[in-house]
Motif scaffolding. Structure first.
Motif, PDB file in Angstrom:
ATOM      1  N   ARG A 193     -10.683  -3.555 -17.269  1.00 27.91           N
ATOM      2  CA  ARG A 193     -11.171  -4.158 -16.019  1.00 27.91           C
ATOM      3  C   ARG A 193     -12.668  -3.942 -15.854  1.00 27.91           C
ATOM      4  O   ARG A 193     -13.398  -4.839 -15.437  1.00 27.91           O
ATOM      5  CB  ARG A 193     -10.420  -3.573 -14.824  1.00 27.91           C
ATOM      6  N   ASP A 194     -13.130  -2.742 -16.191  1.00 29.98           N
ATOM      7  CA  ASP A 194     -14.563  -2.460 -16.084  1.00 29.98           C
ATOM      8  C   ASP A 194     -15.359  -3.371 -17.015  1.00 29.98           C
ATOM      9  O   ASP A 194     -16.388  -3.937 -16.627  1.00 29.98           O
ATOM     10  CB  ASP A 194     -14.846  -0.997 -16.434  1.00 29.98           C
ATOM     11  N   TYR A 221      -6.213   0.112 -19.084  1.00 32.76           N
ATOM     12  CA  TYR A 221      -6.387  -1.055 -18.217  1.00 32.76           C
ATOM     13  C   TYR A 221      -7.654  -0.928 -17.377  1.00 32.76           C
ATOM     14  O   TYR A 221      -8.379  -1.910 -17.151  1.00 32.76           O
ATOM     15  CB  TYR A 221      -5.164  -1.228 -17.317  1.00 32.76           C
ATOM     16  N   SER A 222      -7.960   0.300 -16.924  1.00 31.77           N
ATOM     17  CA  SER A 222      -9.188   0.492 -16.150  1.00 31.77           C
ATOM     18  C   SER A 222     -10.416   0.229 -17.022  1.00 31.77           C
ATOM     19  O   SER A 222     -11.406  -0.335 -16.551  1.00 31.77           O
ATOM     20  CB  SER A 222      -9.237   1.902 -15.567  1.00 31.77           C
ATOM     21  N   LEU A 235      -7.579   6.329 -10.141  1.00 31.29           N
ATOM     22  CA  LEU A 235      -8.119   6.683 -11.451  1.00 31.29           C
ATOM     23  C   LEU A 235      -8.347   8.180 -11.607  1.00 31.29           C
ATOM     24  O   LEU A 235      -8.145   8.728 -12.692  1.00 31.29           O
ATOM     25  CB  LEU A 235      -9.418   5.912 -11.684  1.00 31.29           C
ATOM     26  N   THR A 287      -2.677   3.005 -18.002  1.00 28.43           N
ATOM     27  CA  THR A 287      -3.508   2.815 -16.815  1.00 28.43           C
ATOM     28  C   THR A 287      -4.979   3.059 -17.136  1.00 28.43           C
ATOM     29  O   THR A 287      -5.869   2.324 -16.690  1.00 28.43           O
ATOM     30  CB  THR A 287      -3.051   3.758 -15.689  1.00 28.43           C
ATOM     31  N   TYR A 288      -5.227   4.092 -17.934  1.00 30.12           N
ATOM     32  CA  TYR A 288      -6.606   4.373 -18.365  1.00 30.12           C
ATOM     33  C   TYR A 288      -7.173   3.198 -19.163  1.00 30.12           C
ATOM     34  O   TYR A 288      -8.301   2.744 -18.915  1.00 30.12           O
ATOM     35  CB  TYR A 288      -6.636   5.645 -19.207  1.00 30.12           C
ATOM     36  N   LEU A 328      -6.242   1.279  -8.591  1.00 30.21           N
ATOM     37  CA  LEU A 328      -5.720   2.349  -9.436  1.00 30.21           C
ATOM     38  C   LEU A 328      -6.245   3.699  -8.937  1.00 30.21           C
ATOM     39  O   LEU A 328      -7.429   3.838  -8.630  1.00 30.21           O
ATOM     40  CB  LEU A 328      -6.159   2.136 -10.887  1.00 30.21           C
ATOM     41  N   HIS A 336      -1.437  -1.901  -9.098  1.00 27.47           N
ATOM     42  CA  HIS A 336      -2.314  -3.073  -9.146  1.00 27.47           C
ATOM     43  C   HIS A 336      -2.544  -3.618  -7.734  1.00 27.47           C
ATOM     44  O   HIS A 336      -1.602  -3.740  -6.972  1.00 27.47           O
ATOM     45  CB  HIS A 336      -1.660  -4.147 -10.008  1.00 27.47           C
TER      46      HIS A 336
END
Length: 667
Positions: free
Chosen positions: A110-111, A106-107, A11, A103-104, A9, A6
């Motif tokens: 966020r998007d 969370y991305s 990605l 993590t995926y 990321l 954080h």
């Protein structure tokens, strides 16, 4: 130094690692596009993990032996749901896989959140962001429990003196550690050596030969002689202050929080995902809640425990022990712990009483089980476990665990709380079957709504005074509003402990400390700081009240940073509005779903405004409550759920429920 991704990321690397997890590619191949496949993968894996966690949780808190667990879950119709994903059996590799998936997600969140431009919560952008938040939150909670639940159970068993192997065999023996603690306390509290042996025999007889869990039952629900209560109080205090166990628990919380941070999710983000303000604002609002509830607690203390309350008038502290002892005496609690036969009689009487107030309490179907375990390995807290099954309908098995040793009125409230969860699911599921509610909506309902609705019923039951069933059994109908007020207020310190521990762990991580291997020194530093704060939290509102056994160990939930806080959504919203009336509305400093009005109504206030203070016996009010259950499955905006109370037509709701096949006698 530990590095967390954080806010940046990696990605591309994470995406490649994600696709390498066995089973993930299958979802992509079966979907119209990769994004749809990954979305379905995450949903099904979350349900997969949840099913196993809830099964293991049920077995543990019910205190079942391995045979009892096999008998319950071994039925063909209780086969658990499975996804196509195969996770590694090695703990470290499994943890890395789950971090990649988190993590995926969370991305994705966020998007979606960055694309959200319109302030209106019902906008398509906001709904997409909320959907992504829900998926992320449910996954990280399931993944956290999947990794750390076994360690948490092991630590809990050691605290209570329960041997895990004995638990599996259904033969839990008294712990030498607890027995030695009883000996030490008796020698300290009873100076007359000739009386020590007799006192020990009394304590052992009261606690099933020296088990720790019955001590909790006795102190909260029975009127044992003061000499026995004093021993049990000291034993509990010493156990709750055990430095080694407490340090281990903080270190386990650190590992769990490291897992969250590894996905890029800090405490502010986690609170926001749950619909709460940032850390500082939430902590201030919880402290405001404690100040605001102090007058009500003082009033109930004066009414039901005047001897304890008198100490406040002479500026002396009141302890939870004084309060509980006086409640037990004045409410005429039983003089000894109930037998299994006594409990069965109590349960029948309370069920009959509850069914008169809550008709839906009588609901029975193959997919619901209410368990009131009496063995020493069982939990002494109510739990509601929805377990996804593997049948074609993806049915849920609902298991309610309730503490049969609770005082009668408190037991009435606990069972009412858990039965409300059960009926809430039943209403939504019948709506799904009828095609009026989207499939699997139950799993998408905001936990704030489910808890607030159940808590609403519990609080109502605490206010309803029922006439005695007989002149010979006053203890069977004894009521304590004070005990209910105590548990309500307890949510404050409970919440603050979760938040402050994570806040301090985050500070250590920012200093470069490795949370996976938190040093004894750093763990002890957190304990020292919290031990100073906990008495202060109990005293907020100029209330000189102390709860000596409710220290860090017994209140810290190492797996759930929201434990305690999740029960205070409405109170936090109101405290925030009161404390910051002129603050501009922003995503970081206001509740995600609360922008208007400045002082939002709670569900309790909405029902009171329409139906009066005690409304649960009113059939029309109950129908509106069921309408709120329906709305919670179709509406994400919490204020709109609350607003539905004033607008709902009871007869329209009744017709809708009847058309879904819900029997009229349950309404």
């Amino acid at each position: 130094m530990t590095e967390y991704p954080h806010p940046t990321l990696k990605l591309l690397e994470n995406h490649q690692a994600l696709l390498a997890i066995p089973g993930v590619q299958q979802y992509i191949d079966q979907a119209p596009n990769p994004e749809a496949g990954l979305k379905k993968m995450a949903e099904e894996l979350t349900s997969h993990l949840d099913a196993r966690i809830e099964r293991d949780f049920t077995i543990h808190v019910a205190g079942w032996s391995q045979k009892e667990a096999d008998d319950f879950f071994g039925l063909p119709e209780r086969k658990l749901f499975e996804s196509q994903v195969t996770l590694a059996t090695d703990p470290e590799a499994r943890q890395r896989q789950l971090i990649h998936i988190g993590t995926y997600l969370y991305s994705r969140y966020r998007d979606a959140a960055q694309k959200e431009k319109a302030p209106e919560p019902s906008s398509p952008e906001a709904e997409k962001a909320q959907t992504a938040a829900d998926a992320l939150l449910k996954f990280i909670d399931a993944a956290t429990y999947d990794i750390f639940l076994k360690d948490d159970f092991e630590l809990s068993d050691r605290y209570f003196g329960i041997d895990p192997e004995g638990r599996k065999q259904g033969k839990v023996k008294p712990s030498p550690t607890i027995l030695n603690l009883i000996d030490a306390v008796i020698k300290h509290t009873e100076p007359d050596e000739d009386k020590q042996a007799g006192l020990k025999q009394e304590v052992l007889a009261a606690t099933e030969e020296g088990h720790f869990p019955p001590m909790v039952d006795i102190l909260f629900g029975y009127n044992y002689p003061t000499r026995i209560r004093h021993v049990l109080e000291r034993v509990w205090e010493k156990r709750a202050r055990d430095p080694d166990l407490t340090r281990e628990k903080v270190q386990l919380a650190a590992k769990s929080y490291h897992f969250l941070l590894s996905m890029g999710i800090n405490l502010d983000t986690y609170l926001k995902l749950n619909g709460f303000p940032n850390t500082a604002t939430t902590i201030a609002a919880v402290e405001s809640f404690l100040e605001d509830t102090a007058p009500d607690f003082k009033a109930k203390l004066a009414a039901e425990a005047p001897e304890s309350a008198a100490n406040l008038n002479i500026h002396q502290p009141v302890t939870v022990w004084q309060m509980l002892t006086e409640i037990a005496r004045r409410q005429n609690y039983p003089p000894e712990r109930e037998t299994t036969t006594d409990i069965e009689k109590k349960l029948k009487q309370i069920q009959a009483q509850l069914s008169q107030i809550l008709p839906f309490s009588a609901l029975e179907t193959p997919y619901y089980e209410t368990v009131a375990p009496t063995n020493v390995a069982a939990s002494r807290r109510g739990w509601n476990m929805p377990i996804r099954l593997a049948d074609e309908k993806n049915s849920l098995l609902i298991v309610n665990i309730i503490d049969p040793f609770a005082p009668p009125q408190l037991f009435l409230q606990i069972k009412g709380h858990e039965d409300t969860h059960k009926f809430h699911f039943y209403v939504v599921k019948r709506g799904e079957i009828a095609g009026a509610i989207d499939k699997n909506s139950w799993e998408k309902i905001d936990t704030r709504a489910t808890e607030d609705i159940a808590q609403l019923v519990e609080d109502q039951l605490g206010q309803i005074e029922e006439p005695p069933t007989s002149a010979e059994s006053p203890a069977e109908t004894a009521s304590s509003d004070l005990l209910g007020a105590f548990f309500k207020r307890l949510r404050g310190p409970w919440s603050l402990i979760q938040l402050q521990v994570r806040h301090q762990l985050e500070d250590l991580a920012n200093q470069g400390k490795d949370l996976q291997h938190l040093s004894d020194q750093d763990a002890t530093g957190i304990i020292t700081q919290l031990d100073r704060r906990i008495p202060y939290w109990y005293s907020l509102g100029k209330l000189n009240f102390r709860a000596p056994a409710h220290w860090l160990f017994s209140r810290l939930n190492v797996l759930n940073p929201m434990d305690g806080t999740s029960y205070l959504y409405s109170e936090i919203a109101q405290a925030q509005a009161k404390n910051q009336p002129a603050a501009p509305a922003t995503a970081e400093t206001t509740l995600a779903t609360t922008t208007e009005p400045k002082e939002p109504l709670t569900l309790e206030q909405a029902f009171t405004a329409r139906f009066g203070k005690i409304w649960l016996p009113n059939p029309s009010a109950r129908l509106v409550l069921y309408g709120v259950m329906i709305t919670s499955a179709t509406e994400r905006n919490y204020d709109k759920i609350v607003a539905s109370v004033s607008q709902a037509d009871p007869q329209v709701i009744k017709a809708q429920l009847l058309s879904w096949g819900i029997a009229e006698n349950l309404l």
